[in-house]
Design a protein around this motif. Structure first.
Motif, PDB file in Angstrom:
ATOM      1  N   PHE A   1       0.836  -1.210   0.000  1.00 13.77           N
ATOM      2  CA  PHE A   1       0.000   0.000   0.000  1.00 13.77           C
ATOM      3  C   PHE A   1       0.870   1.260   0.000  1.00 13.77           C
ATOM      4  CE2 PHE A   1      -2.707  -3.221   2.150  1.00 13.77           C
ATOM      5  CZ  PHE A   1      -3.691  -3.309   1.182  1.00 13.77           C
TER       6      PHE A   1
ATOM      7  N   PHE B   1     -16.051  -4.617  -2.338  1.00 14.55           N
ATOM      8  CA  PHE B   1     -14.851  -3.858  -1.951  1.00 14.55           C
ATOM      9  C   PHE B   1     -15.097  -3.153  -0.609  1.00 14.55           C
ATOM     10  CE2 PHE B   1     -13.203   0.548  -1.968  1.00 14.55           C
ATOM     11  CZ  PHE B   1     -11.855   0.301  -1.815  1.00 14.55           C
TER      12      PHE B   1
ATOM     13  N   VAL C   1     -13.086  -3.539   3.132  1.00 12.36           N
ATOM     14  CA  VAL C   1     -12.468  -2.418   3.864  1.00 12.36           C
ATOM     15  C   VAL C   1     -13.159  -2.248   5.225  1.00 12.36           C
ATOM     16  CG1 VAL C   1     -11.939   0.048   3.843  1.00 12.36           C
ATOM     17  CG2 VAL C   1     -11.827  -1.234   1.722  1.00 12.36           C
TER      18      VAL C   1
ATOM     19  N   SER D   1      -6.261   2.117  -2.013  1.00 11.74           N
ATOM     20  CA  SER D   1      -7.379   1.405  -2.637  1.00 11.74           C
ATOM     21  C   SER D   1      -8.239   2.349  -3.464  1.00 11.74           C
ATOM     22  CB  SER D   1      -8.247   0.750  -1.567  1.00 11.74           C
ATOM     23  OG  SER D   1      -7.465  -0.120  -0.792  1.00 11.74           O
TER      24      SER D   1
ATOM     25  N   SER E   1      -6.828   2.945  -6.881  1.00  8.31           N
ATOM     26  CA  SER E   1      -6.482   1.745  -7.660  1.00  8.31           C
ATOM     27  C   SER E   1      -7.738   1.079  -8.206  1.00  8.31           C
ATOM     28  CB  SER E   1      -5.769   0.719  -6.768  1.00  8.31           C
ATOM     29  OG  SER E   1      -4.620   1.259  -6.189  1.00  8.31           O
TER      30      SER E   1
ATOM     31  N   LYS F   1     -10.410  -1.524  -8.245  1.00  6.97           N
ATOM     32  CA  LYS F   1     -10.827  -2.244  -7.029  1.00  6.97           C
ATOM     33  C   LYS F   1     -10.566  -3.744  -7.125  1.00  6.97           C
ATOM     34  CE  LYS F   1     -12.083   1.692  -5.619  1.00  6.97           C
ATOM     35  NZ  LYS F   1     -11.076   2.350  -6.460  1.00  6.97           N
TER      36      LYS F   1
ATOM     37  N   ILE G   1      -6.877  -4.394  -6.311  1.00  5.60           N
ATOM     38  CA  ILE G   1      -6.399  -4.099  -4.950  1.00  5.60           C
ATOM     39  C   ILE G   1      -7.015  -5.068  -3.933  1.00  5.60           C
ATOM     40  CG2 ILE G   1      -8.194  -2.423  -4.238  1.00  5.60           C
ATOM     41  CD1 ILE G   1      -4.545  -1.690  -3.642  1.00  5.60           C
ATOM     42  N   LEU G   2      -8.147  -5.668  -4.292  1.00  6.40           N
ATOM     43  CA  LEU G   2      -8.864  -6.515  -3.328  1.00  6.40           C
ATOM     44  C   LEU G   2      -8.022  -7.647  -2.721  1.00  6.40           C
ATOM     45  CD1 LEU G   2     -12.554  -6.817  -4.512  1.00  6.40           C
ATOM     46  CD2 LEU G   2     -11.772  -6.542  -2.165  1.00  6.40           C
TER      47      LEU G   2
ATOM     48  N   TYR H   1      -4.968  -7.709  -2.013  1.00  3.96           N
ATOM     49  CA  TYR H   1      -4.070  -7.132  -0.998  1.00  3.96           C
ATOM     50  C   TYR H   1      -4.841  -6.788   0.272  1.00  3.96           C
ATOM     51  CZ  TYR H   1      -0.816  -6.666  -4.918  1.00  3.96           C
ATOM     52  OH  TYR H   1      -0.004  -6.924  -5.981  1.00  3.96           O
ATOM     53  N   LEU H   2      -6.064  -6.284   0.081  1.00  4.77           N
ATOM     54  CA  LEU H   2      -6.885  -5.948   1.256  1.00  4.77           C
ATOM     55  C   LEU H   2      -7.262  -7.209   2.033  1.00  4.77           C
ATOM     56  CD1 LEU H   2      -9.208  -3.231  -0.354  1.00  4.77           C
ATOM     57  CD2 LEU H   2      -7.542  -2.836   1.473  1.00  4.77           C
TER      58      LEU H   2
END
Lengths: 378, 260
Positions: free
Chosen positions: A12, A174, A178, A204, A207, A209, A212-213, A215-216
């Motif tokens: 991130f 998403f 979060v 996020s 980026s 979505k 990035i998901l 990584y989240l």
């Protein structure tokens, strides 16, 4: 304070180094279309239909606004000047379309100048009403349909109800991930600092979505069974307008105040609540944009803004609120005065900080935060 | 029970040595570019004045902008809390403190227990700070400490249109070229300074007793102009107002050692 960062945080942090990070580049190279936006009234799901994807514009790392200052007065907020600076410096060269909201006069000047100076092939302004009632929800629904039509025509993409429903599902997923991470901050010993959380959220928002998901999800898995590794003296909430740079929160936390909740334009409360669709998805988006933005431009919404902060204080067991206002921000500048009084009347300690878009005056900031925590007897 | 406080400010570094409630020694020196060195030098001077050595100190608290760079302190406390603590220690009836330092100014309101109720700081502009007076004194060819005394001789103080340090300089130069007396200029400068700081002070809500701390509090011109602006008398405290932050730090240190 938690000194050991979750390992995934380096991803991130790296994604925040550039307003067009490697995930944006990757998506653009695969034929997808990045659309830049700067305001929470812009409904992200609409910019996630078909091949489109939204990129929240930031100018982190800006060192000055020499180019932008030729066009924007120094009495305009440093956020709008920083965005124009990056635009003029071609830092958003992958962005194929721009969607703005005249949420304040400063944002309007940014839009006008960007249009005049960069002449983008696609720029659109959503005319968001300043009151919320059935007539203005209908107006906003129509505004969003107009944007959808223009996007469809210009980029040859599918912005139909069906495509939008699919995008809303993706957006809601998403948001749920979060929010799942955000929920961990309610714990007595949150496993994530405010700096880390904000870094993940900002990366996020800037980026695609879907990219990035993972990584989240990894972040959540990594921290869900952990506790805060260090000591903190107080649980704080940060509220206010645009706050992009996690360094601002790092300075606050360096004084022993763990930031457990946020209520600003680029935070998760209430910005990442899911969109509830019951019939027309455009109407659902219109209702959602009124519900999530909680911007002081909606002058009749003061009580709702106040209530949200007070509810969050209780829910996250917050000891004090840091209210941050970018210098020359007319909207937050005016709203902050009654907000500070109202919160203090409720017995909630408040520290109001006036700041610039980029982090500066770190010494003064540290002193004020330290004194604020001390004044709470911590 | 020897407690010490060290305040590394933007312009000066101060240290206070306290034995229970008795002030044994204090020292002040211009801050260098090296906060560690400034702090070490000034604590040594204060210890010498108190006829003590470093090993005699039971606990030391650091404050001021350079607080995190002081190597010998066991704890740091913000200067806002230290000024409040120092003023309450000297005069428990104090409820409002106006601290004008070298590069910032603060207004602090306390409750009867000496706890901070509200504070506000100005830090983005030099106009309400000691730096403003320093620049103006230099322009008038005066020592900083003369700016207060000479203003008492004023017959018609000037009215500065701007409190911006840069614009005010231009205005003062213009008046100097018109042969205006330095006393009238000094009085106008002090009044402009007080008017600026009074705005900040009013925003925390003035409650008596009111006192001033920081180096500028030694300027009688500003002190009197502030009384006029706010319509309240300023409590004169028995310790050099510039030492207030270091004194407060020493009081915090004393409390850490179990003193009340």
């Amino acid at each position: 304070m938690n000194t050991e960062k979750p390992k995934i945080m380096k991803v991130f942090d790296e994604l925040l180094e550039n307003p067009q990070n490697r995930l944006v580049e990757q998506a653009a190279q695969s034929g997808r279309i990045p659309i830049g936006y700067s305001c929470s009234f812009v409904p992200e799901p609409l910019l996630m239909t078909d091949r489109l994807f939204p990129v929240r514009l930031h100018a982190m790392g800006v060192t000055g606004t020499e180019l932008a200052d030729n066009y924007l007065s120094s009495l305009l907020c440093s956020y709008t000047r920083s965005i124009l600076e990056f635009a003029m410096d071609d830092r958003y060269d992958l962005i194929r379309g721009w969607v703005f909201v005249p949420s304040c006069a400063h944002m309007q000047r940014l839009t006008d100048n960007l249009d005049y100076l960069k002449k983008p092939s696609f720029i659109h302004v959503i005319d968001v009403p300043r009151k919320v009632n059935s007539a203005t929800v209908a107006w906003q629904t129509e505004e969003l349909r107009m944007l959808a039509d223009r996007l469809s025509e210009h980029f040859n993409v599918d912005t139909s109800d069906h495509a939008l429903m699919k995008a809303i599902d993706e957006w809601n997923h998403f948001c749920s991930v979060v929010s799942k991470i955000g929920e961990l901050r309610k714990r007595p010993n949150p496993p994530i600092t405010g700096t880390e959380f904000h870094s993940a959220v900002m990366a996020s928002l800037a980026s695609p979505k879907d990219l990035i998901l993972p990584y989240l999800e990894t972040l959540h898995d990594e921290i869900k069974n952990q506790d805060t590794k260090g000591k903190y003296r107080a649980r704080l909430m940060v509220a206010g307008g645009h706050l992009h740079d996690p360094e601002f929160i790092r300075v606050i936390e360096s004084q022993g105040g763990l930031v457990v909740a946020d209520r600003f334009c680029t935070g998760s409360i209430p910005g990442l609540n899911p969109v509830k669709v019951n019939g027309d998805p455009f109407r659902a988006l219109a209702e959602q944009s009124f519900e999530k933005a909680l911007c002081p431009r909606m002058m009749e919404d003061f009580e709702r803004r106040l209530k949200l902060i007070m509810d969050t204080v209780k829910e996250y067991k917050v000891d004090g609120v840091v209210l941050e206002v970018i210098k020359f921000c007319d909207l937050w500048g005016v709203d902050a005065m009654p907000l500070v009084s109202a919160l203090r009347n409720e017995g909630i300690p408040v520290l109001k900080l006036e700041r610039e878009y980029r982090l500066g005056g770190e010494g003064q900031l540290r002193t004020r935060v330290q004194a604020f925590i001390e004044s709470m007897g911590r | 029970m020897i407690a010490a406080g060290c305040d590394v400010g933007s312009l000066t570094t101060k240290a206070v040595i306290l034995n229970n409630t008795r002030l044994l020694g204090h020292a002040i020196a211009r801050s260098s570019i090296n906060p560690e060195k400034s702090a070490a030098e000034v604590i040594e001077k204060a210890l010498k004045a108190a006829r003590l050595t470093f090993d005699d100190i039971g606990f030391c608290v650091g404050t001021g902008y350079g607080r995190e760079r002081i190597e010998f302190v066991k704890k740091t406390v913000s200067e806002i809390s230290c000024h409040a603590k120092g003023a309450h220690f000297l005069q428990p009836s104090v409820r409002t403190i106006i601290d004008i330092g070298g590069q910032d100014c603060k207004a602090i309101r306390l409750d009867a227990k000496g706890e901070i109720v509200k504070f506000i700081t100005n830090d983005k502009c030099a106009s309400g700070t000691g730096r403003f007076l320093e620049v103006m004194a230099k322009l008038l060819g005066l020592k900083l400490e003369e700016l207060g005394s000479i203003s008492s001789q004023a017959t018609r103080p000037i009215n500065l249109a701007s409190t911006c340090t840069v614009w005010a300089q231009a205005e003062v130069i213009m008046h100097l070229n018109e042969d205006m007396s330095r006393a009238d200029l000094a009085a106008g400068i002090n009044e402009a300074m007080a008017a600026r700081v009074a705005i900040l002070a009013r925003s925390v809500g003035i409650e008596k007793d009111v006192c001033m701390s920081g180096g500028v509090a030694k300027n009688t011109g500003v002190l009197e102009a502030m009384e006029k602006q706010l319509g309240v008398p300023m409590r004169r405290l028995r310790v050099d107002p510039q030492m207030m932050g270091a004194l407060g730090a020493a009081v915090f240190a004393r409390e850490k050692m179990g003193g009340k």
